[in-house]
Design an enzyme around this catalytic site. Sequence first.
Site: not given
Lengths: 408, 408, 408, 408
Positions: B21, B101, B130, B183
């Site tokens: 990503d 995060r 997130d 994942s």
Amino acid sequence: MSNRNNVAPRHIVLAFSGGLDTSVALVWLKERYRCRLTAFIADLGQGEELDVAARKAEKLGADEVRVVDLREEFARDYAFPMYRADALYEGQYLMGSSIGRPLIAAAQLRIAEEVGADAVAHGATGKGNDQIRFEMTFAALRPDITVISPWREWEFASRTDLLAFAGRNGIELDLSSGERPYSIDSNLLHTSYEGEVLEDPALPAPAGLLFRVNDVADTPAEPETVEIHFQSGNPVGVNGTPLSATGVLETLDAIGRRHGIGRLDIVENRIFGMKTRNIYEAPSGALLWHAHRAVQSLVLDPEVAQLKEELMPRYAALVYRGLWFAPERLMLQAAIDFSQQDVTGDAVLRVHHGGVQVVGRRSPHSRYDVAFATFEADDVFDQRDSSGWLRVSTVRFRAGRRAGAVDR
Amino acid sequence: MSNRNNVAPRHIVLAFSGGLDTSVALVWLKERYRCRLTAFIADLGQGEELDVAARKAEKLGADEVRVVDLREEFARDYAFPMYRADALYEGQYLMGSSIGRPLIAAAQLRIAEEVGADAVAHGATGKGNDQIRFEMTFAALRPDITVISPWREWEFASRTDLLAFAGRNGIELDLSSGERPYSIDSNLLHTSYEGEVLEDPALPAPAGLLFRVNDVADTPAEPETVEIHFQSGNPVGVNGTPLSATGVLETLDAIGRRHGIGRLDIVENRIFGMKTRNIYEAPSGALLWHAHRAVQSLVLDPEVAQLKEELMPRYAALVYRGLWFAPERLMLQAAIDFSQQDVTGDAVLRVHHGGVQVVGRRSPHSRYDVAFATFEADDVFDQRDSSGWLRVSTVRFRAGRRAGAVDR
Amino acid sequence: MSNRNNVAPRHIVLAFSGGLDTSVALVWLKERYRCRLTAFIADLGQGEELDVAARKAEKLGADEVRVVDLREEFARDYAFPMYRADALYEGQYLMGSSIGRPLIAAAQLRIAEEVGADAVAHGATGKGNDQIRFEMTFAALRPDITVISPWREWEFASRTDLLAFAGRNGIELDLSSGERPYSIDSNLLHTSYEGEVLEDPALPAPAGLLFRVNDVADTPAEPETVEIHFQSGNPVGVNGTPLSATGVLETLDAIGRRHGIGRLDIVENRIFGMKTRNIYEAPSGALLWHAHRAVQSLVLDPEVAQLKEELMPRYAALVYRGLWFAPERLMLQAAIDFSQQDVTGDAVLRVHHGGVQVVGRRSPHSRYDVAFATFEADDVFDQRDSSGWLRVSTVRFRAGRRAGAVDR
Amino acid sequence: MSNRNNVAPRHIVLAFSGGLDTSVALVWLKERYRCRLTAFIADLGQGEELDVAARKAEKLGADEVRVVDLREEFARDYAFPMYRADALYEGQYLMGSSIGRPLIAAAQLRIAEEVGADAVAHGATGKGNDQIRFEMTFAALRPDITVISPWREWEFASRTDLLAFAGRNGIELDLSSGERPYSIDSNLLHTSYEGEVLEDPALPAPAGLLFRVNDVADTPAEPETVEIHFQSGNPVGVNGTPLSATGVLETLDAIGRRHGIGRLDIVENRIFGMKTRNIYEAPSGALLWHAHRAVQSLVLDPEVAQLKEELMPRYAALVYRGLWFAPERLMLQAAIDFSQQDVTGDAVLRVHHGGVQVVGRRSPHSRYDVAFATFEADDVFDQRDSSGWLRVSTVRFRAGRRAGAVDR
């Protein structure tokens, strides 16, 4: 509440277990009050021989003995409502003892009504939780009845005195309870251990003390899978078989014992604020806690779920503190039960070497929807909406910064 | 918050992990905005080779790469405050992802400050948690910065499109992430698994999917005892050895992995209200949760303990929802930290075959006092006082009965 | 939720008030969607001439007009449940506006069902609370219906644009609303004022702006006594006369207006987190809040009363945030309503010059008992029990001191 | 805690007010214990002639009299922290009595330390709240000291007995307290009334009973405007003049008395659960409650504001229940005070005929921003974002409907 005013009772119903404390209490009550006494033996699935206890009560002088099987009522009307709340006291304790007393006390009042007694008595000590759970129930349900708490009245200053009295009066100590006469409470749900050998919280329990649940070292090599079925928040069957409330608990108890499930060694705050160290073995409770949460996790609206989490610790403290029949418990239960209407479905657990793992769950009312959860393209959620949500949800931070907020 | 207005950024700091990503995001951002880009690689102890990720960022076109070791800060200022609260989201989840995060985002803002960037970007999708945790942090700490969320801007409609773009642009998928590319999230505290193969919550995880923690079947035959030392609510050492915050977590992680500690298979409510099925492996967190509670159980005033239980679910929801830097989290933390001043001492745990048992705990500030707890005669508590307490505490029930209350 | 995807509605039901915003919305909707439009006029006791509004809707192009008297439903099923909770948003606001929207939206869905419409629309702006209250209701009750929010779709950038459009389309501004066209909301319960002339929160409202309630200077010299009768938490009559729910509110409204009751000038946090300054006039609500509390104070168990106080702020926020039909509101209502079964009786208020004083209250279920309250000797309470209660209740402090607690 | 064990005190410090109860207590203590006795007279601004009380104590046999001016400490360290919380017990009571006792008791312990006394005594009855507030403070701060509560020890069965003893011992009743000898408590903050003539909660207080605050009928025809200045949640001045904490309260008290502010007639739940009817007059408290909320409303983050509302009822119950020095009160105070750092600014109130209206408020840390609040076009908020927010926020309702949820 209690017999300070030396009211002379005509007829006492004593909650009798057959152990040392209630045996001494029986003899002492007869000696002290010289009135009719009914020994009431509640069957909550403690697994002891109740006819032995009944004969003992007779032998010690009870005018009448009543043995009542309360197991189904216990499971259905006490344990299950509490499990619907996922209640844990102080984050960990499943309250297998706490939930038993209100039922014993309520049933004792029913017996008192039936036999026309004007007083009730229990054998709980004056420092512990059980006296409170008994007497809160008496007060909530029948505040006018005379309550006699021998431990708070009699002249014995210590357990040694008590044993001497027992000796003088021919009260036999059976072997198991003789060795650790006051430290064990057992019922369908659990066994608890408290007292001398556990009094130093820095030390582990001596080997061999605990007996309900297998030591991990003695558990089967192979894991076992168990499926529990729920309707509206209540377990109604196991592994495809519909069961009574008692049946569910007995079935899960056997599985849990075998695999070493549900031991807890904890220092907890008693109702009076002293700390006490207890060990609990609650195999069925541990399985149900995980299974109920698993089915519930599919069904509850997210905000309902969050509200339920926030109410739980308050609810748990009420149960622990003997306030089962207090209106604030019922008020919280009304909210909790509202949330449980759709909690129907199945949970699959894998138990192995003392551990419980949820491995599957399903519900006809599941809100889990792979269309929402997937990271693939979908029709139900446009990711650009997140930008709007985020811009709106952070308005307050921007306003705070403009104002030169120091609160971060 | 997000780049709707087509502001042209001059310099973007991208939180880069080296996975698919963020790799696609890096290439896409360069292509789309044609401005300077700093790839920021945060070391939270995810255990991957960060220099490989750094080289990858360079190869994909980053103008600059910054790798920052945040492990000690992560453990000390993020994980530990959360552990002081005994926080569990929805009663079970230790929030190993949630807590990472805010630190990544805060550190990213520090990099942006250092390099003079006017924009930050992340690779989180537009449906998940997130993105919210990143952007709540950006908004709370620096609401004026431009935030770019490629997943909410780009034209790819699915993961398939993404893979095609990756292929066209020579973005390599490494083996491990290639098979289940989105994942997994890993850090010092935990590994989480989410996605396709887990999407049916009725089915167990496929064998071999999880890798951090040993399967129970593969754990050592012998139990291991571990002692954890706390000062003012924070773990400061293990088995007699003082350790850095990172050191505590690494040591406990190794023990927990070996013994199969800390697996959780759960359906949880995402921030946006969709349900998602996740599996977590959090060995050190599970050990610390039990150990902290054990020391705390000796020390806390009973009413402080109860209040802390009641505040916890709210606190946990704030952490989960990305509101680490929101003032209401800090407000609750002030209350929680007030309670932790005396939480100093040691907990002894026995770990075996996936299970954790507390077997001992001690504290120099312990309020546990055998003089209160004993059932023998004592000087500190007169059992007759209980009668007074009970009569006073049940006044309300008697008043209720007189009034013919129907609320029971 | 909203018409982003350019679905072409076949038939829209618009919540129409006759004011500028909904008038413009009506014309704009007809122009934009060229489909059938039903104007729905809800009578919540706003006291305006509804047939004037109905004729206006027809004149502006509505294909059909429905006027529905919702006053009794509003009072009984919306206002009263909220009053049973003693709900105040942010400690002060009686939520007369908040509680109206869910009913209007729910009734609008009923109309849509009746007329076979596939879309609903409202005239609330895109920054305010009302859009949320409308659309949360639509989503909770019928998530599949198309929702059109003209303010979030149309091209007008400001109120000036809106007025220009109104001018071009022959939309008349009536005098009262012309001067402050968007700042007023009125219903049976209250009138609210918001907008330009109130935008500086440091400045008082201009004289003459408010009109529902008499200025204190204009109130009668003599006080007035009013008695309100309750059954199970709901007001059922005034001054000896049984009344419908509407009748109660109308009667109290008249009394309150005369005596200047129920004005509130407040800065509140909108749902989106911006602060807004509002003035409210809620005469009947202020009287009922005091009266309900007065009767309740005699009846509730003390712990139920305390729990109810603690739940109230959460409940109030849900109502304010448009979550009337959300399951967490219903869950809290279940708890609140459990507490209200016995809240039957009468409260006597003295109203004078803007103030409300409770001067008497009685209930057949009163737990007030002079035998408990008196300082004379009594049979129900032995003061020496207090010593026991105190010794028990302070065990924790003694334990804390022994442990050298620093937490005080 | 209390002198059950017939410990013979060497030196008692008695909290002495000069009223009947403490006068009888003084004589009785000297007679009963025949030890040294210091009469401690606390000045909390009750406005009585303290030298008269001091002479009375001497005349009745006190070996020593200490008068201590506690006003500034009372205002600054007790009233103000409570006002920062906006605390109201059971939704209405400002707790002017509750907050006084902990300070008197704490100061009494300081005197005991100074004079080397080993016992403290108070004149509060055994059914009421004040004994608890005294003794909780003693226990929290110095659990080892001997506490003597004459009301729970002596032989008098009723007030009549007490008056007889007073007569026999030459204890004069002064006129004002003679008529209603035990019903009044006064300090800087308020006057409370309780007792015989108020015992029927259905009946209003007799005319002329209350004396602190003007009857509405006697208040000035013209309103008065008062401006109160705050720093970090505390009032620091009035109408432009910086004032001590005491000065603020005295100034506001005078204004409030004149205009009839702050009367409350209420049935409340005592700590022991009995209901009692009280009338309170708290002019400065009522003004400060509104003024503090007004400044705070500009400053607090919305979620902080909501959390503070939710914590307040718990905090208020702790203060009411005498738990000022309990760690859970301090724990909540830590959270509350965190929220108050920026609560700096001014509130303008209009007082008239018994009513308080906020008419203006300002703060240098105001988050009120007309740019957010306006309904005109603005740069800070794009109304289309609301659509995204709404679509995201209603995902859960859509998921619920799909699942056929019955929970609405």
